[in-house]
Structures are given as structure tokens and as C-alpha cells.
Write a protein that holds these residues in place. Structure first.
Motif, mmCIF file in Angstrom:
data_model
loop_
_atom_site.group_PDB
_atom_site.id
_atom_site.type_symbol
_atom_site.label_atom_id
_atom_site.label_comp_id
_atom_site.label_asym_id
_atom_site.label_seq_id
_atom_site.Cartn_x
_atom_site.Cartn_y
_atom_site.Cartn_z
ATOM 1 N N GLU A 134 34.164 75.297 67.067
ATOM 2 C CA GLU A 134 34.633 74.128 67.810
ATOM 3 C C GLU A 134 36.141 74.222 68.077
ATOM 4 O O GLU A 134 36.605 73.952 69.188
ATOM 5 C CB GLU A 134 34.312 72.847 67.046
ATOM 6 C CG GLU A 134 34.657 71.586 67.808
ATOM 7 C CD GLU A 134 34.234 70.329 67.052
ATOM 8 O OE1 GLU A 134 34.943 69.318 67.210
ATOM 9 O OE2 GLU A 134 33.234 70.351 66.323
ATOM 10 N N ASP A 135 36.894 74.603 67.052
ATOM 11 C CA ASP A 135 38.340 74.747 67.221
ATOM 12 C C ASP A 135 38.668 75.878 68.196
ATOM 13 O O ASP A 135 39.602 75.771 68.995
ATOM 14 C CB ASP A 135 39.029 75.002 65.885
ATOM 15 C CG ASP A 135 39.039 73.780 64.988
ATOM 16 O OD1 ASP A 135 38.977 72.645 65.524
ATOM 17 O OD2 ASP A 135 39.096 73.941 63.769
ATOM 18 N N PHE A 136 37.914 76.962 68.130
ATOM 19 C CA PHE A 136 38.125 78.076 69.066
ATOM 20 C C PHE A 136 37.901 77.617 70.503
ATOM 21 O O PHE A 136 38.713 77.896 71.379
ATOM 22 C CB PHE A 136 37.193 79.240 68.713
ATOM 23 C CG PHE A 136 37.300 80.386 69.671
ATOM 24 C CD1 PHE A 136 38.347 81.282 69.583
ATOM 25 C CD2 PHE A 136 36.349 80.561 70.663
ATOM 26 C CE1 PHE A 136 38.450 82.347 70.476
ATOM 27 C CE2 PHE A 136 36.443 81.616 71.554
ATOM 28 C CZ PHE A 136 37.496 82.513 71.465
ATOM 29 N N ASN A 137 36.819 76.918 70.730
ATOM 30 C CA ASN A 137 36.525 76.428 72.080
ATOM 31 C C ASN A 137 37.592 75.461 72.577
ATOM 32 O O ASN A 137 37.881 75.406 73.775
ATOM 33 C CB ASN A 137 35.149 75.796 72.140
ATOM 34 C CG ASN A 137 34.039 76.808 72.037
ATOM 35 O OD1 ASN A 137 34.189 77.967 72.416
ATOM 36 N ND2 ASN A 137 32.906 76.413 71.470
ATOM 37 N N ALA A 138 38.195 74.695 71.678
ATOM 38 C CA ALA A 138 39.246 73.759 72.049
ATOM 39 C C ALA A 138 40.532 74.465 72.484
ATOM 40 O O ALA A 138 41.381 73.858 73.133
ATOM 41 C CB ALA A 138 39.539 72.808 70.894
ATOM 42 N N LEU A 139 40.668 75.748 72.153
ATOM 43 C CA LEU A 139 41.843 76.518 72.566
ATOM 44 C C LEU A 139 41.803 76.896 74.047
ATOM 45 O O LEU A 139 42.835 77.237 74.618
ATOM 46 C CB LEU A 139 41.970 77.795 71.744
ATOM 47 C CG LEU A 139 42.278 77.677 70.261
ATOM 48 C CD1 LEU A 139 42.229 79.035 69.604
ATOM 49 C CD2 LEU A 139 43.620 77.011 70.047
ATOM 50 N N MET A 140 40.633 76.824 74.653
ATOM 51 C CA MET A 140 40.484 77.254 76.039
ATOM 52 C C MET A 140 41.259 76.313 76.962
ATOM 53 O O MET A 140 41.277 75.099 76.753
ATOM 54 C CB MET A 140 39.010 77.251 76.450
ATOM 55 C CG MET A 140 38.133 78.132 75.615
ATOM 56 S SD MET A 140 38.659 79.834 75.714
ATOM 57 C CE MET A 140 37.636 80.557 74.456
ATOM 58 N N PRO A 141 41.897 76.874 77.985
ATOM 59 C CA PRO A 141 42.619 76.010 78.922
ATOM 60 C C PRO A 141 41.651 75.124 79.712
ATOM 61 O O PRO A 141 40.488 75.462 79.882
ATOM 62 C CB PRO A 141 43.332 76.994 79.839
ATOM 63 C CG PRO A 141 42.665 78.301 79.643
ATOM 64 C CD PRO A 141 41.976 78.279 78.316
ATOM 65 N N ASP A 142 42.185 74.008 80.183
ATOM 66 C CA ASP A 142 41.368 73.079 80.972
ATOM 67 C C ASP A 142 41.091 73.628 82.353
ATOM 68 O O ASP A 142 41.767 74.356 82.927
ATOM 69 C CB ASP A 142 42.080 71.724 81.101
ATOM 70 C CG ASP A 142 42.177 71.038 79.744
ATOM 71 O OD1 ASP A 142 41.292 71.242 78.909
ATOM 72 O OD2 ASP A 142 43.172 70.307 79.544
#
Length: 66
Positions: free
Chosen positions: A58-66
């Protein structure tokens, strides 16, 4: 280029299984997420690495740019 923060390095390490940054910070964070002590030998088991990946996904996916 912007350098990664220590927190981002911990997340990348937990998700990929490849050390980014300092091991001590990752190890401390992993123990906190698991709620128990982690022996470094456990990091050699593919099943354990998969468990780590799930903890950090979940934290990894949150690193992705918008």
C-alpha cells in the motif's frame, strides 16, 4: 533529480526485497510493522519476503505520481 527520503527507501526495500538506504532503518520499521523481532536470516526465505512485500504494498503504491 530529487533524492529519496529515508522513509521512501524503507518502503522500496520492503516492497522489492532490494536494499535501498540503510539496513538498520528498514529492519526497525519491519519489526514495528510485524510487531515482533525479525532475525536477519528470515530475509533469506522467499515466503517471508512475500509477506514483507504485502506489508509494504500500500505504501509503495502511494509513492506513484498522480
Amino acid at each position: 533529480m530529487t533524492k529519496l527520503t529515508p522513509e521512501q527507501c524503507i518502503i522500496l526495500t520492503g516492497f522489492t526485497g532490494i536494499l535501498h538506504g540503510e539496513f538498520e532503518g528498514f529492519h526497525e520499521d519491519l519489526e514495528k510493522r510485524l510487531g515482533r523481532d525479525v532475525q536477519t536470516s528470515e530475509l533469506g526465505y522467499p515466503e517471508f519476503i512475500q509477506e514483507c512485500r504485502e506489508l509494504y504494498e500500500e505504501d509503495f503504491n502511494a509513492l506513484m505520481p498522480d
